[in-house]
Motif scaffolding. Structure first.
Motif, PDB file in Angstrom:
ATOM      1  N   MET A  81       9.580   3.463 -14.338  1.00  0.00           N
ATOM      2  CA  MET A  81       9.738   3.876 -15.724  1.00  0.00           C
ATOM      3  C   MET A  81       8.777   3.077 -16.587  1.00  0.00           C
ATOM      4  O   MET A  81       8.912   1.859 -16.712  1.00  0.00           O
ATOM      5  CB  MET A  81      11.188   3.670 -16.161  1.00  0.00           C
ATOM      6  N   ASN A  82       7.813   3.771 -17.204  1.00  0.00           N
ATOM      7  CA  ASN A  82       6.749   3.100 -17.959  1.00  0.00           C
ATOM      8  C   ASN A  82       7.275   2.139 -19.005  1.00  0.00           C
ATOM      9  O   ASN A  82       8.272   2.409 -19.653  1.00  0.00           O
ATOM     10  CB  ASN A  82       5.902   4.142 -18.682  1.00  0.00           C
ATOM     11  N   ASP A  83       6.536   1.037 -19.190  1.00  0.00           N
ATOM     12  CA  ASP A  83       6.843   0.079 -20.236  1.00  0.00           C
ATOM     13  C   ASP A  83       8.279  -0.451 -20.122  1.00  0.00           C
ATOM     14  O   ASP A  83       8.897  -0.808 -21.112  1.00  0.00           O
ATOM     15  CB  ASP A  83       6.618   0.718 -21.620  1.00  0.00           C
ATOM     16  N   TRP A 133       1.067   6.584 -22.571  1.00  0.00           N
ATOM     17  CA  TRP A 133       1.339   5.850 -21.329  1.00  0.00           C
ATOM     18  C   TRP A 133       2.635   5.056 -21.384  1.00  0.00           C
ATOM     19  O   TRP A 133       3.125   4.603 -20.357  1.00  0.00           O
ATOM     20  CB  TRP A 133       0.172   4.918 -20.980  1.00  0.00           C
ATOM     21  N   SER A 134       3.194   4.871 -22.575  1.00  0.00           N
ATOM     22  CA  SER A 134       4.395   4.039 -22.671  1.00  0.00           C
ATOM     23  C   SER A 134       5.687   4.863 -22.660  1.00  0.00           C
ATOM     24  O   SER A 134       6.767   4.304 -22.728  1.00  0.00           O
ATOM     25  CB  SER A 134       4.344   3.189 -23.940  1.00  0.00           C
ATOM     26  N   PHE A 135       5.562   6.196 -22.542  1.00  0.00           N
ATOM     27  CA  PHE A 135       6.773   7.016 -22.457  1.00  0.00           C
ATOM     28  C   PHE A 135       7.446   6.717 -21.127  1.00  0.00           C
ATOM     29  O   PHE A 135       6.785   6.688 -20.095  1.00  0.00           O
ATOM     30  CB  PHE A 135       6.438   8.515 -22.497  1.00  0.00           C
ATOM     31  N   ARG A 136       8.767   6.543 -21.154  1.00  0.00           N
ATOM     32  CA  ARG A 136       9.461   6.226 -19.896  1.00  0.00           C
ATOM     33  C   ARG A 136       9.182   7.313 -18.856  1.00  0.00           C
ATOM     34  O   ARG A 136       8.983   7.027 -17.683  1.00  0.00           O
ATOM     35  CB  ARG A 136      10.966   6.150 -20.096  1.00  0.00           C
ATOM     36  N   ILE A 137       9.207   8.578 -19.289  1.00  0.00           N
ATOM     37  CA  ILE A 137       8.961   9.657 -18.331  1.00  0.00           C
ATOM     38  C   ILE A 137       7.509  10.084 -18.438  1.00  0.00           C
ATOM     39  O   ILE A 137       6.695   9.632 -17.659  1.00  0.00           O
ATOM     40  CB  ILE A 137       9.919  10.834 -18.584  1.00  0.00           C
ATOM     41  N   SER A 138       7.149  10.904 -19.415  1.00  0.00           N
ATOM     42  CA  SER A 138       5.740  11.202 -19.609  1.00  0.00           C
ATOM     43  C   SER A 138       5.578  11.909 -20.940  1.00  0.00           C
ATOM     44  O   SER A 138       6.564  12.300 -21.565  1.00  0.00           O
ATOM     45  CB  SER A 138       5.191  12.089 -18.482  1.00  0.00           C
ATOM     46  N   ASN A 139       4.322  12.071 -21.390  1.00  0.00           N
ATOM     47  CA  ASN A 139       4.095  12.776 -22.649  1.00  0.00           C
ATOM     48  C   ASN A 139       3.596  14.195 -22.405  1.00  0.00           C
ATOM     49  O   ASN A 139       2.943  14.779 -23.246  1.00  0.00           O
ATOM     50  CB  ASN A 139       3.148  11.982 -23.556  1.00  0.00           C
ATOM     51  N   ASP A 140       3.923  14.734 -21.246  1.00  0.00           N
ATOM     52  CA  ASP A 140       3.699  16.148 -20.995  1.00  0.00           C
ATOM     53  C   ASP A 140       4.642  16.937 -21.920  1.00  0.00           C
ATOM     54  O   ASP A 140       5.805  16.567 -22.065  1.00  0.00           O
ATOM     55  CB  ASP A 140       4.039  16.424 -19.525  1.00  0.00           C
ATOM     56  N   PRO A 141       4.158  18.046 -22.572  1.00  0.00           N
ATOM     57  CA  PRO A 141       5.021  18.783 -23.488  1.00  0.00           C
ATOM     58  C   PRO A 141       6.389  19.140 -22.904  1.00  0.00           C
ATOM     59  O   PRO A 141       7.393  19.090 -23.595  1.00  0.00           O
ATOM     60  CB  PRO A 141       4.210  20.051 -23.789  1.00  0.00           C
ATOM     61  N   GLU A 191      -3.272   8.642 -28.214  1.00  0.00           N
ATOM     62  CA  GLU A 191      -4.579   8.035 -28.470  1.00  0.00           C
ATOM     63  C   GLU A 191      -5.012   7.312 -27.194  1.00  0.00           C
ATOM     64  O   GLU A 191      -4.664   6.154 -26.984  1.00  0.00           O
ATOM     65  CB  GLU A 191      -4.477   7.078 -29.665  1.00  0.00           C
ATOM     66  N   PRO A 192      -5.742   8.041 -26.338  1.00  0.00           N
ATOM     67  CA  PRO A 192      -5.993   7.531 -24.989  1.00  0.00           C
ATOM     68  C   PRO A 192      -6.723   6.190 -24.969  1.00  0.00           C
ATOM     69  O   PRO A 192      -6.543   5.410 -24.035  1.00  0.00           O
ATOM     70  CB  PRO A 192      -6.853   8.617 -24.342  1.00  0.00           C
ATOM     71  N   TYR A 193      -7.507   5.889 -26.020  1.00  0.00           N
ATOM     72  CA  TYR A 193      -8.257   4.627 -25.971  1.00  0.00           C
ATOM     73  C   TYR A 193      -7.337   3.405 -25.975  1.00  0.00           C
ATOM     74  O   TYR A 193      -7.733   2.315 -25.614  1.00  0.00           O
ATOM     75  CB  TYR A 193      -9.251   4.550 -27.135  1.00  0.00           C
ATOM     76  N   LYS A 194      -6.077   3.618 -26.389  1.00  0.00           N
ATOM     77  CA  LYS A 194      -5.138   2.495 -26.442  1.00  0.00           C
ATOM     78  C   LYS A 194      -4.585   2.142 -25.073  1.00  0.00           C
ATOM     79  O   LYS A 194      -3.902   1.143 -24.916  1.00  0.00           O
ATOM     80  CB  LYS A 194      -3.952   2.853 -27.333  1.00  0.00           C
ATOM     81  N   LYS A 195      -4.838   2.994 -24.105  1.00  0.00           N
ATOM     82  CA  LYS A 195      -4.271   2.756 -22.789  1.00  0.00           C
ATOM     83  C   LYS A 195      -5.101   1.729 -22.037  1.00  0.00           C
ATOM     84  O   LYS A 195      -6.289   1.936 -21.799  1.00  0.00           O
ATOM     85  CB  LYS A 195      -4.236   4.056 -21.997  1.00  0.00           C
ATOM     86  N   PRO A 196      -4.499   0.617 -21.655  1.00  0.00           N
ATOM     87  CA  PRO A 196      -5.259  -0.357 -20.871  1.00  0.00           C
ATOM     88  C   PRO A 196      -5.741   0.271 -19.569  1.00  0.00           C
ATOM     89  O   PRO A 196      -5.021   1.053 -18.955  1.00  0.00           O
ATOM     90  CB  PRO A 196      -4.235  -1.465 -20.598  1.00  0.00           C
ATOM     91  N   THR A 197      -6.976  -0.025 -19.196  1.00  0.00           N
ATOM     92  CA  THR A 197      -7.510   0.505 -17.941  1.00  0.00           C
ATOM     93  C   THR A 197      -7.923  -0.680 -17.084  1.00  0.00           C
ATOM     94  O   THR A 197      -7.641  -1.818 -17.433  1.00  0.00           O
ATOM     95  CB  THR A 197      -8.749   1.380 -18.194  1.00  0.00           C
TER      96      THR A 197
END
Ligand code: HEC
Ligand code: HEC
Length: 512
Positions: free
Chosen positions: A103-105, A198-206, A251-257
């Motif tokens: 589970m993210n974050d 990326w921090s959604f526990r499940i996902s940010n798919d609609p 905002e994808p740039y906020k996602k650590p890579t």
């Protein structure tokens, strides 16, 4: 007759494994649980294992039988077995950096890489006995009505969001709403920052967002918008529109890579002093995870900040570094609004950059907790105003470890900083001359070298002050040298060599 029998037996053979599989063996499940799960979820499943007090959000209490991330309708208490299976397996939430699933974050790991499907079904069977769950009557909600994302749908969703979601999730969706929220277990909860997919526990798919809006997140203030009894009700169509809008907020740039290098871009103009200068468009963000500081006292286990994004530019005189991080609260000590939403006393917000005084030649870096005796560090420490009329401050600290800190006058090195807060985001610029102060006391920037750099931040509304803060490990700052003749010359040389070679070959071919 014969035919029927064949069909019957075939059915048995095909279905039998799945009948057995779906059942799961709670006794085997308990054995696995007692090895893998108890230290967070507790021996009896009450969410009170030895690690629990250090975790935020806390591990689920299975004895209540209440699950947050289920797909059954809002008026159905029980999740499906498949919901529990998915949550434990966790493969749909793979973290691209650590490679972990879960589970993210949150600290809930995914177990798909370690346990077999049968193990997981056994765990599902066991966990269900802890909460005495009745079988669900309705099954998962349907997605047949899905409206594909389009500009029109997103625009409709934006209007719905303002009215229905912004009070908790903030105008821009950064979770900087104006409400102090607690879950059913009495813990402080924060609405998700919807710009960090990326921090959604499940996902940010609609589809997953639609599920959360339709079902709600039980045990928390996140309501179901399908409940006809609720003041906040949305039609099925409206729920798809707002789901499409929320997915568009990412905002994808906020996602650590896995990129560990901040590339400082060389510019011709003056180095910017403010965060809103258009010159910043020339550089790209690199983002890093924050982790709570748990090495020195006072240790911190309930962080509210999870990542930072950084840009840098330089010219022949100066360098400027832009630090951007989402913070749900503007922490102004003494301010009524800030006190209302904070947990306890309000301190200033803050951010710090740590740099070695002497740039190492190899990859050897100072100890990341404020350096050490042989490898001292510079710390540039910015703080938001301490009261309504007070200014922002910048401090310059030289350190040789936690215990050995010396505060200096930042003007000795010409260090400057300016920060702005807007709708859940801090942006702070720190600026200094490349060569400044005393080379024994201040870093002297050079291009073409990998310079270790680390960050820390404080959320004053989360009781963060002094050593109670979040931080990153060491990363790299690289001042990209101006593309000089060296860089440009090479392709020409190579072209000449190739072309020349080709001419030779042509010549020798003609002769034949
Ligand atoms: C390192 C700590 C940790 C371990 C180990 C751990 N969990 Fe969790 N688990 C959590 C946390 C924290 C949450 C709550 C996340 C949240 O509320 O967003 C959670 C949530 C859950 C949920 C609830 C999902 C929901 O929808 O409410 C299930 C089911 C679960 N864990 C099962 C397990 C099982 C089974 C194991 C062992 C194989 C396990 N966990 C091991 C920390 C842990
Ligand atoms: C009363 C406050 C409140 C309102 C109103 C609200 N939310 Fe939430 N929302 C929350 C909280 C709190 C959480 C985090 C729950 C948790 O995991 O502990 C959350 C979580 C979420 C998540 C996270 C899902 C995940 O996988 O992590 C999404 C998506 C979401 N909300 C969307 C919405 C949308 C869209 C609306 C409006 C239609 C909305 N919320 C309205 C409080 C609210």
């Amino acid at each position: 007759m014969m035919k029927r029998r064949i069909v019957f037996f075939t059915l048995i053979v095909v279905l039998l494994p799945s009948i057995i599989m779906a059942k799961g063996d709670p006794d085997r499940g308990k054995e696995i649980y007692d090895k893998r799960c108890w230290w967070c979820h507790g021996e009896e499943g009450a969410g009170d294992g030895p690690a629990a007090e250090f975790l935020n959000p806390p591990p689920r209490d299975f004895t209540a039988g209440m699950y947050k991330f289920k797909t059954t309708p809002f008026d159905e208490y029980t999740p499906t077995d498949q919901d529990l299976f998915n949550m434990i397996k966790g493969e749909f939430t793979k973290n691209s950096i650590t490679g972990w699933t879960g589970m993210n974050d949150s600290s809930m790991p995914g177990w798909g890489d370690m346990l077999s499907e049968q193990d997981i079904w056994d765990l599902v069977a066991y966990i269900k006995t802890l909460g005495e769950l009745e079988p669900p009557e309705k099954g998962s909600i349907s997605y047949d009505s899905q409206i594909p994302p389009s500009e029109e749908s997103i625009a409709k969703g934006r209007e719905i969001f303002k009215e229905m979601c912004a009070e908790c999730h903030g105008e821009e969706g950064r979770g900087d709403g104006t409400k102090k929220l607690k879950d059913d277990w009495g813990y402080r909860t924060w609405p998700r920052n919807l710009t960090k997919g990326w921090s959604f526990r499940i996902s940010n798919d609609p589809k997953d967002i639609y599920t959360r809006i339709t079902v709600g997140i039980p045990g928390t203030q996140m309501p179901s918008f399908a409940d006809p009894a609720s003041k906040k009700k949305l039609s099925d169509e409206e729920r798809w529109h707002v789901a499409n809008y929320v997915a568009s907020l990412d905002e994808p740039y906020k996602k650590p890579t896995d990129n560990t290098v901040i590339k400082a871009v060389r510019i011709e103009e003056e180095v910017p002093e403010k965060p809103d200068d258009p010159v910043w468009d020339k550089a790209e963000y690199t983002s890093f995870y924050f982790v709570p500081q748990i090495i020195a006292k006072e240790r911190h286990f309930t962080p509210s900040l999870n990542s930072i994004s950084v840009k840098a530019v330089y010219n022949d005189k100066d360098i400027a570094i832009l630090l951007e991080w989402d913070d749900r609260t503007y922490s102004l000590p003494g301010d009524k609004k800030a006190i209302e939403i904070a947990d306890g006393e309000v301190f200033e917000d803050g951010v710090a950059i740590q740099l070695p005084i002497h740039i190492p030649d190899g990859s050897e870096k100072p100890y990341f907790g404020m350096g050490d005796a042989s490898k001292p560090v510079n710390i540039w420490f910015w703080k938001s105003p301490s009261s309504k009329d007070a200014p922002q401050t910048i401090k310059l600290i030289n350190a040789k470890g936690f215990e050995k800190q010396e505060e200096r006058d930042p003007s000795e090195a010409g260090l400057k900083a300016v920060g702005t807060y807007n709708k859940g985001t801090w942006r702070v610029v720190m600026k200094r001359a490349l060569k400044a102060g005393d080379p024994e006391k201040d870093i002297q920037f050079v291009s073409g070298k990998f310079i270790p750099i680390a960050f820390a931040a404080w959320d004053g509304s989360n009781q963060e002050k002094g050593s109670k803060h979040v931080m990153t490990t060491w990363y790299w700052l690289f001042l990209k040298p101006e593309p000089g003749i060296g860089v440009y010359a090479w392709p020409i040389v190579i072209a000449l060599l190739v072309f020349g070679g080709e001419l030779m070959w042509l010549r020798s071919a003609r002769k034949k």
